[in-house]
Design a protein around this motif. Structure first.
Motif, PDB file in Angstrom:
ATOM      1  N   VAL A 105      49.672  40.388  24.152  1.00  0.00           N
ATOM      2  CA  VAL A 105      49.476  39.379  25.149  1.00  0.00           C
ATOM      3  C   VAL A 105      50.882  38.939  25.567  1.00  0.00           C
ATOM      4  O   VAL A 105      51.334  38.255  24.507  1.00  0.00           O
ATOM      5  CB  VAL A 105      48.530  38.398  24.950  1.00  0.00           C
ATOM      6  CG1 VAL A 105      48.309  37.350  25.932  1.00  0.00           C
ATOM      7  CG2 VAL A 105      46.847  39.301  24.573  1.00  0.00           C
ATOM      8  N   ILE A 106      51.183  38.856  26.780  1.00  0.00           N
ATOM      9  CA  ILE A 106      52.616  38.220  27.226  1.00  0.00           C
ATOM     10  C   ILE A 106      52.151  36.789  27.646  1.00  0.00           C
ATOM     11  O   ILE A 106      51.190  36.713  28.557  1.00  0.00           O
ATOM     12  CB  ILE A 106      53.168  39.001  28.164  1.00  0.00           C
ATOM     13  CG1 ILE A 106      53.397  40.524  27.776  1.00  0.00           C
ATOM     14  CG2 ILE A 106      54.568  38.333  28.520  1.00  0.00           C
ATOM     15  CD1 ILE A 106      53.936  41.333  28.633  1.00  0.00           C
ATOM     16  N   SER A 108      53.543  33.325  29.365  1.00  0.00           N
ATOM     17  CA  SER A 108      54.518  32.733  29.979  1.00  0.00           C
ATOM     18  C   SER A 108      54.822  31.285  29.921  1.00  0.00           C
ATOM     19  O   SER A 108      53.574  30.673  30.263  1.00  0.00           O
ATOM     20  CB  SER A 108      54.531  32.753  31.641  1.00  0.00           C
ATOM     21  OG  SER A 108      55.560  32.191  32.337  1.00  0.00           O
ATOM     22  N   SER A 122      53.968  35.378  36.136  1.00  0.00           N
ATOM     23  CA  SER A 122      52.737  36.365  35.935  1.00  0.00           C
ATOM     24  C   SER A 122      52.936  37.665  36.726  1.00  0.00           C
ATOM     25  O   SER A 122      52.927  38.641  36.099  1.00  0.00           O
ATOM     26  CB  SER A 122      51.442  35.740  35.691  1.00  0.00           C
ATOM     27  OG  SER A 122      51.061  35.237  37.064  1.00  0.00           O
ATOM     28  N   ILE A 125      56.059  39.411  35.521  1.00  0.00           N
ATOM     29  CA  ILE A 125      55.775  40.331  34.230  1.00  0.00           C
ATOM     30  C   ILE A 125      54.793  41.657  34.585  1.00  0.00           C
ATOM     31  O   ILE A 125      55.213  42.658  33.869  1.00  0.00           O
ATOM     32  CB  ILE A 125      54.902  39.260  33.219  1.00  0.00           C
ATOM     33  CG1 ILE A 125      55.805  38.329  32.872  1.00  0.00           C
ATOM     34  CG2 ILE A 125      54.370  40.188  32.215  1.00  0.00           C
ATOM     35  CD1 ILE A 125      55.341  36.928  32.077  1.00  0.00           C
ATOM     36  N   THR A 126      53.751  41.414  35.273  1.00  0.00           N
ATOM     37  CA  THR A 126      52.983  42.613  35.495  1.00  0.00           C
ATOM     38  C   THR A 126      53.917  43.795  36.110  1.00  0.00           C
ATOM     39  O   THR A 126      53.627  44.977  35.975  1.00  0.00           O
ATOM     40  CB  THR A 126      51.654  42.435  36.159  1.00  0.00           C
ATOM     41  OG1 THR A 126      52.005  41.795  37.419  1.00  0.00           O
ATOM     42  CG2 THR A 126      50.780  41.392  35.405  1.00  0.00           C
ATOM     43  N   THR A 129      56.549  45.230  33.719  1.00  0.00           N
ATOM     44  CA  THR A 129      56.237  45.988  32.437  1.00  0.00           C
ATOM     45  C   THR A 129      54.996  47.007  32.517  1.00  0.00           C
ATOM     46  O   THR A 129      54.790  47.697  31.921  1.00  0.00           O
ATOM     47  CB  THR A 129      55.598  44.744  31.427  1.00  0.00           C
ATOM     48  OG1 THR A 129      54.475  44.151  31.812  1.00  0.00           O
ATOM     49  CG2 THR A 129      56.510  43.828  31.125  1.00  0.00           C
ATOM     50  N   ALA A 133      46.995  42.467  34.363  1.00  0.00           N
ATOM     51  CA  ALA A 133      47.109  40.791  34.588  1.00  0.00           C
ATOM     52  C   ALA A 133      46.135  40.109  33.472  1.00  0.00           C
ATOM     53  O   ALA A 133      46.564  39.124  33.033  1.00  0.00           O
ATOM     54  CB  ALA A 133      46.334  40.537  36.048  1.00  0.00           C
ATOM     55  N   ARG A 135      46.362  40.822  30.414  1.00  0.00           N
ATOM     56  CA  ARG A 135      47.063  40.744  29.310  1.00  0.00           C
ATOM     57  C   ARG A 135      48.394  39.612  29.466  1.00  0.00           C
ATOM     58  O   ARG A 135      49.274  39.526  28.572  1.00  0.00           O
ATOM     59  CB  ARG A 135      47.823  42.021  28.877  1.00  0.00           C
ATOM     60  CG  ARG A 135      46.685  42.934  28.147  1.00  0.00           C
ATOM     61  CD  ARG A 135      47.441  44.367  27.852  1.00  0.00           C
ATOM     62  NE  ARG A 135      48.672  43.995  27.086  1.00  0.00           N
ATOM     63  CZ  ARG A 135      49.733  45.011  27.051  1.00  0.00           C
ATOM     64  NH1 ARG A 135      49.456  46.235  27.765  1.00  0.00           N
ATOM     65  NH2 ARG A 135      50.782  44.891  26.143  1.00  0.00           N
ATOM     66  N   VAL A 136      48.164  38.936  30.548  1.00  0.00           N
ATOM     67  CA  VAL A 136      49.392  37.878  30.945  1.00  0.00           C
ATOM     68  C   VAL A 136      48.766  36.488  31.063  1.00  0.00           C
ATOM     69  O   VAL A 136      47.661  36.275  31.844  1.00  0.00           O
ATOM     70  CB  VAL A 136      49.999  38.198  32.063  1.00  0.00           C
ATOM     71  CG1 VAL A 136      51.122  37.213  32.317  1.00  0.00           C
ATOM     72  CG2 VAL A 136      50.520  39.801  32.108  1.00  0.00           C
ATOM     73  N   CYS A 160      44.644  32.527  31.673  1.00  0.00           N
ATOM     74  CA  CYS A 160      44.539  33.951  31.516  1.00  0.00           C
ATOM     75  C   CYS A 160      43.247  34.443  32.254  1.00  0.00           C
ATOM     76  O   CYS A 160      42.002  33.748  32.128  1.00  0.00           O
ATOM     77  CB  CYS A 160      44.462  34.486  30.098  1.00  0.00           C
ATOM     78  SG  CYS A 160      44.933  36.222  30.141  1.00  0.00           S
TER      79      CYS A 160
END
Length: 337
Positions: A105-106, A108, A122, A125-126, A129, A133, A135-136, A160
């Motif tokens: 899980v990322i 921010s 976010s 990030i999606t 990578t 969404a 997992r962010v 999240c």
């Protein structure tokens, strides 16, 4: 009886907020490794249990370790916690993405909007990578790093789309002095965190000009109004902006001398140029970098943001301090909303 597996987190990077969150997570029982850009910082964390670049006077937990190798930091990580400038996120994350595990899980910690794309962290990030969404996550709230390093009480919001992921990170950073709440409103948390930096610049400018508490209260209150207008127009829940990631973060950042954005604004209010204030602060000031991108979002969503508009113009030498003050005070009177 089966032992509970220790949760593992990789915190990128070893700046002030990254170090503070790493300490929080170790105190919560999480296994944490910090990724530092410089060997001397990583060595100091490992051998002296100090971060000489930011908190040389504070002892870090002995269990906290550091490395300059991103692959070593990410190996087996349940959480990747990102605390880097928003404007460098895309480039750095592209280099790290191949080492991110399929279940990581990322999270921010960033409070800025990317210039050019006008994307939230976010979204970057999606995009970079390819992770979904859910997992962010985002951690946001009134969190002045120095106070947290001193063990003072604080709270934050973990947002999240996946409520279970939010709860898992909540557990990974919950300590007797740090109280995280959960939410699914990522948009509200990110915009609250980004726009408050611009409003803090305005409050700092007013302070530097010698204006009083009435002016500060006006800017904070009307700043919250324009932040809420933009966030709701982009899909956020208005209650989020009345909470820790909205009003809470706004009040702390606008009121404290520990705030980089307020401090930067104060220097501008005293007559320093943007370049001179940048040299004096020596740290990333997200409000300066994000103001124009936030204003572009406001225009795209047909949202009126007069404080952000004036601050963006001031930062780009389109108006003077006196003209900025006049532009806000001479706006046509209207109902408060």
């Amino acid at each position: 009886m089966t032992q509970r597996r220790c949760v593992r987190a990789a915190v990128f990077s070893a700046g002030s907020w990254g170090t503070a969150v790493a300490k929080i997570m170790v105190d919560a029982g999480t296994d944490v490794i910090v990724h530092a850009r410089r060997n001397e910082i990583a060595d100091a964390i490992n051998t002296q249990h100090r971060n000489p670049g930011y908190f040389p006077d504070i002892a870090l937990p002995a269990a906290l370790t550091a490395t300059t190798d991103p692959a070593a930091a990410l190996a087996g990580a349940d959480f990747l916690v990102l605390s880097i400038p928003a404007q460098t996120l895309r480039t750095n994350l592209a280099a790290w993405a191949p080492q991110i595990g399929p279940g990581t899980v990322i999270v921010s910690l960033m409070k800025g909007i990317e210039q050019g794309s006008h994307l939230r962290a976010s979204q970057i990030i999606t995009e970079v990578t390819g992770v979904s969404a859910d997992r962010v996550a985002v951690l946001s709230g009134p969190n002045l790093a120095r106070e947290i390093m001193d063990g003072q009480p604080a709270a934050a919001t973990v947002a999240c789309p996946d409520e279970d992921a939010a709860r898992r990170f909540q557990q990974a950073c919950h300590t007797p002095s740090f109280r995280p709440y959960t939410s699914t409103d990522v948009i509200g948390c990110e915009l609250g965190g980004a726009v408050k930096n611009v409003i803090a610049l305005a409050v700092g400018i007013a302070s530097g000009m010698g204006l009083g508490d009435n002016a500060a209260a006006m800017l904070i209150t009307r700043g919250l109004a324009e932040t809420t207008r933009l966030a709701v127009a982009m899909g956020a829940h208005p209650a989020t902006l009345a909470g820790l990631a909205g009003l809470g973060d706004l009040v702390a950042t606008c009121s404290s001398p520990l705030s980089r954005n307020r401090t930067f604004g104060t220097l501008l209010g005293r007559g320093l140029s943007v370049e001179e204030a940048t040299a004096a602060t020596r740290q990333t000031t997200e409000g300066v970098k994000s103001a124009e991108a936030i204003l572009a979002l406001a225009h795209a969503h047909d949202v009126e943001m007069p404080i952000t508009d004036v601050i963006s113009a001031l930062l780009h030498d389109k108006v003077t301090l006196d003209q900025a003050t006049a532009a806000l005070m001479q706006r046509p009177p209207k109902p408060e909303r």
